[in-house]
Write a protein that holds these residues in place. Structure first.
Motif, mmCIF file in Angstrom:
data_model
loop_
_atom_site.group_PDB
_atom_site.id
_atom_site.type_symbol
_atom_site.label_atom_id
_atom_site.label_comp_id
_atom_site.label_asym_id
_atom_site.label_seq_id
_atom_site.Cartn_x
_atom_site.Cartn_y
_atom_site.Cartn_z
ATOM 1 N N ALA A 94 48.970 -35.960 -86.991
ATOM 2 C CA ALA A 94 50.009 -36.516 -86.740
ATOM 3 C C ALA A 94 51.018 -35.484 -86.902
ATOM 4 O O ALA A 94 51.600 -34.977 -85.745
ATOM 5 C CB ALA A 94 50.285 -37.703 -86.783
ATOM 6 N N VAL A 95 51.274 -34.957 -87.825
ATOM 7 C CA VAL A 95 52.575 -34.153 -88.255
ATOM 8 C C VAL A 95 52.227 -32.461 -88.348
ATOM 9 O O VAL A 95 53.118 -31.490 -88.881
ATOM 10 C CB VAL A 95 53.260 -34.678 -89.493
ATOM 11 N N GLY A 96 50.865 -32.167 -88.345
ATOM 12 C CA GLY A 96 50.005 -31.268 -88.687
ATOM 13 C C GLY A 96 50.272 -30.789 -89.650
ATOM 14 O O GLY A 96 50.053 -28.997 -89.495
ATOM 15 N N LEU A 97 49.952 -31.618 -90.463
ATOM 16 C CA LEU A 97 49.718 -30.943 -92.178
ATOM 17 C C LEU A 97 48.213 -30.142 -91.727
ATOM 18 O O LEU A 97 47.657 -30.665 -91.766
ATOM 19 C CB LEU A 97 49.341 -31.479 -93.196
ATOM 20 N N THR A 98 48.033 -29.424 -92.397
ATOM 21 C CA THR A 98 46.209 -28.480 -92.246
ATOM 22 C C THR A 98 45.528 -28.799 -93.747
ATOM 23 O O THR A 98 46.670 -28.935 -94.229
ATOM 24 C CB THR A 98 46.908 -26.959 -92.105
ATOM 25 N N GLU A 99 44.333 -27.956 -93.315
ATOM 26 C CA GLU A 99 43.602 -28.463 -94.404
ATOM 27 C C GLU A 99 43.766 -28.404 -95.679
ATOM 28 O O GLU A 99 43.527 -28.338 -97.026
ATOM 29 C CB GLU A 99 42.509 -27.812 -94.476
ATOM 30 N N ARG A 100 45.256 -26.717 -95.505
ATOM 31 C CA ARG A 100 45.045 -25.765 -96.806
ATOM 32 C C ARG A 100 46.874 -26.184 -97.216
ATOM 33 O O ARG A 100 47.474 -26.352 -97.420
ATOM 34 C CB ARG A 100 45.415 -24.549 -96.510
ATOM 35 N N ARG A 101 46.940 -27.504 -96.640
ATOM 36 C CA ARG A 101 48.197 -28.668 -97.063
ATOM 37 C C ARG A 101 49.385 -27.662 -97.115
ATOM 38 O O ARG A 101 50.071 -27.867 -97.952
ATOM 39 C CB ARG A 101 47.855 -28.900 -98.578
ATOM 40 N N LEU A 102 49.406 -27.069 -95.640
ATOM 41 C CA LEU A 102 51.034 -26.384 -95.294
ATOM 42 C C LEU A 102 51.530 -26.943 -94.272
ATOM 43 O O LEU A 102 50.289 -27.774 -93.110
ATOM 44 C CB LEU A 102 50.561 -25.287 -94.715
ATOM 45 N N THR A 103 52.533 -26.831 -94.403
ATOM 46 C CA THR A 103 53.325 -27.718 -93.101
ATOM 47 C C THR A 103 53.425 -26.662 -92.008
ATOM 48 O O THR A 103 52.949 -25.155 -92.311
ATOM 49 C CB THR A 103 55.123 -28.081 -93.545
ATOM 50 N N PRO A 104 53.516 -26.957 -90.647
ATOM 51 C CA PRO A 104 53.721 -26.901 -89.825
ATOM 52 C C PRO A 104 54.464 -24.805 -89.839
ATOM 53 O O PRO A 104 54.179 -24.038 -89.505
ATOM 54 C CB PRO A 104 54.182 -27.257 -88.406
ATOM 55 N N ALA A 105 55.114 -25.351 -90.384
ATOM 56 C CA ALA A 105 56.111 -24.260 -90.071
ATOM 57 C C ALA A 105 56.131 -23.289 -91.182
ATOM 58 O O ALA A 105 55.870 -22.020 -91.254
ATOM 59 C CB ALA A 105 57.275 -24.446 -91.065
#
Length: 467
Positions: free
Chosen positions: A129-140
């Motif tokens: 929902a907030v866009g955290l990736t599988e590699r634990r990165l925020t969208p920015a």
């Protein structure tokens, strides 16, 4: 400067309370920034000091997230949800922590966790929902990692560029996988029926008759693929398609000229797919500019098999498909060398003369010369002559160069050939580089989007598309 958001009274109260909680920690950071500045001399005031201050300032973002996140019911959707894997019931099992890399550094997120006993999978709805990736990165951070991975000449250098420009330190493998994942999502968006960004018409430039003109072009360039197990594999072609609005030729167009400083506008698409698959990816580029609405649509081609049919079939308002003049001139140069095998100056002079004829009088005149001129003495020259004559007969309907230029239209495909170099070649054709099919395709898509007009890249990273 960012505009102040409109908050409800309840949200404003939360904002005031968050500001109060942040003040003590912010004051500590501001004091450290002041100490850093006071400790400098004229020689050290800038440079490394600026990077230190940047990192301290970005740390304030981490402070804000750290104070804000623990007070959110991050992803809580009740005592149970439908399992996204098997659709059985997944029960709420409390809140679990996950650390993520943000622009403000590593932050800790506590989010609701649901576990499905039927399939054994757990899920945290808040993460996607907030866009955290599988590699634990925020969208920015994902956006910056994708950009540096695509523009640097290797993923290793991309990781170094990311650290140098933003202070974010990721492994080479993380940058590579992040770039590949973004490229796959770009490909998925462009293979659908929606374009990127708002429907805003371009200010198409005019031809010699005052009509607005839009161009579409298609070309391909080879890359070196890597087979399974790292072995070499046969070469693959990366297609590059573009819709573009070049500056008019001021020697032939005298009215409605663009203002000084105006540059060419373009949108690109690129990937490792067959020719038939490029249309679904090219079409949304035109749709996003409201249906490709210039008065005249021109397609430029190098004469490759199937390309004219594709351009006409899928862009029905294309008025004419123009054969790239310089591609035709290459064939004339080949014949001139065969005609004068021992006399290079004579071959160059012959090539120039034939090229002038083609440009001034068109393909029919060139065919007449090829059919009525002297017959070369050598068998190889006669064979090349027949090859070139056949080529001109097949392409003559696209060689009315005098008319095209009189209309103020471009007859060269230099724009798309340049795109093959800037979109594909400069990143994927480095010394010793070999690419998996999926990796090469993904990087082509990222670079094509980034090289397009800025609104395309920005539109993709809106959360509804990038997720």
């Amino acid at each position: 400067m960012a505009t102040r958001p409109d908050l409800t009274s309840e949200q404003e109260q939360h904002a005031q309370a968050l500001a109060t909680r942040m003040q003590a920690r912010v004051s500590e950071t501001v004091l450290e920034m002041a100490r850093t500045l006071v400790a400098t001399s004229d020689a050290t005031l800038f440079g490394d000091t600026e990077f230190a201050l940047r990192d301290q300032a970005l740390g304030l973002l981490g402070v804000a997230d750290t104070e804000h996140l623990p007070r959110k019911k991050s992803g809580y959707q009740g005592s149970s949800i439908d399992c996204p894997h098997c659709r059985a019931t997944a029960a709420f099992h409390g809140y679990r922590e996950r650390h993520a890399e943000s622009l403000g550094g590593r932050i800790c997120c506590r989010r609701a966790y649901y576990y499905c006993r039927s399939c054994g999978h757990g899920t945290a709805p808040w993460d996607p929902a907030v866009g955290l990736t599988e590699r634990r990165l925020t969208p920015a951070v994902e956006r910056l990692a994708t950009l540096t991975g695509a523009v640097a000449d290797s993923f290793e250098n991309g990781a170094e560029l990311l650290a140098e420009t933003s202070g974010i330190r990721l492994r080479e493998s993380t940058v590579e996988r992040t770039t590949a994942a973004a490229g796959k999502r770009i490909a998925a968006v462009l293979s659908g029926d929606r374009g990127l960004g708002k429907s805003k018409p371009w200010a198409w430039h005019c031809d010699a008759w005052g009509r607005t003109v839009g161009y579409i072009a298609l070309d391909a360039t080879g890359i070196r693929p890597q087979g399974r197990g790292g072995v070499k594999a046969d070469g693959r072609m990366a297609y590059v398609g573009m819709i573009f609005n070049p500056l008019p030729d001021r020697e032939r167009v005298f009215e409605k000229l663009p203002k000084p400083g105006t540059s060419m506008t373009a949108r690109y698409v690129s990937g490792l797919y067959p020719l038939s698959a490029i249309q679904p990816r090219l079409a949304p580029l035109g749709d996003a500019s409201r249906g490709w609405i210039a008065d005249v649509q021109i397609a430029l081609s190098d004469g490759g098999a199937g390309r004219e049919d594709l351009l006409r079939d899928h862009f029905g308002r294309v008025e004419v498909v123009i054969l790239d003049f310089f591609h035709a001139a290459e064939h004339l140069g080949k014949l001139a060398k065969a005609w004068h095998p021992q006399d290079e100056p004579a071959a160059r002079e012959q090539t120039a003369a034939w090229s002038r004829l083609l440009r001034d009088e068109g393909g029919d005149a060139m065919i007449a010369v090829l059919e009525e001129g002297d017959i070369p003495s050598s068998a190889s020259a006669r064979s090349i002559r027949e090859e070139v004559r056949t080529y001109f007969r097949n392409q003559c309907h696209r060689m009315d160069d005098p008319t095209y230029e009189a209309n103020g239209w471009f007859i060269g495909s230099g724009a798309v050939e340049s795109a093959c170099k800037t979109v594909v070649g400069s990143r994927l054709k480095g010394s010793g580089m070999r690419w998996s099919e999926s990796g090469g395709d993904a990087v082509c898509h990222v670079r094509a989007l980034y090289r397009s007009e800025p609104s395309q890249w920005q539109a993709f990273w809106q959360r509804d598309l990038a997720a």
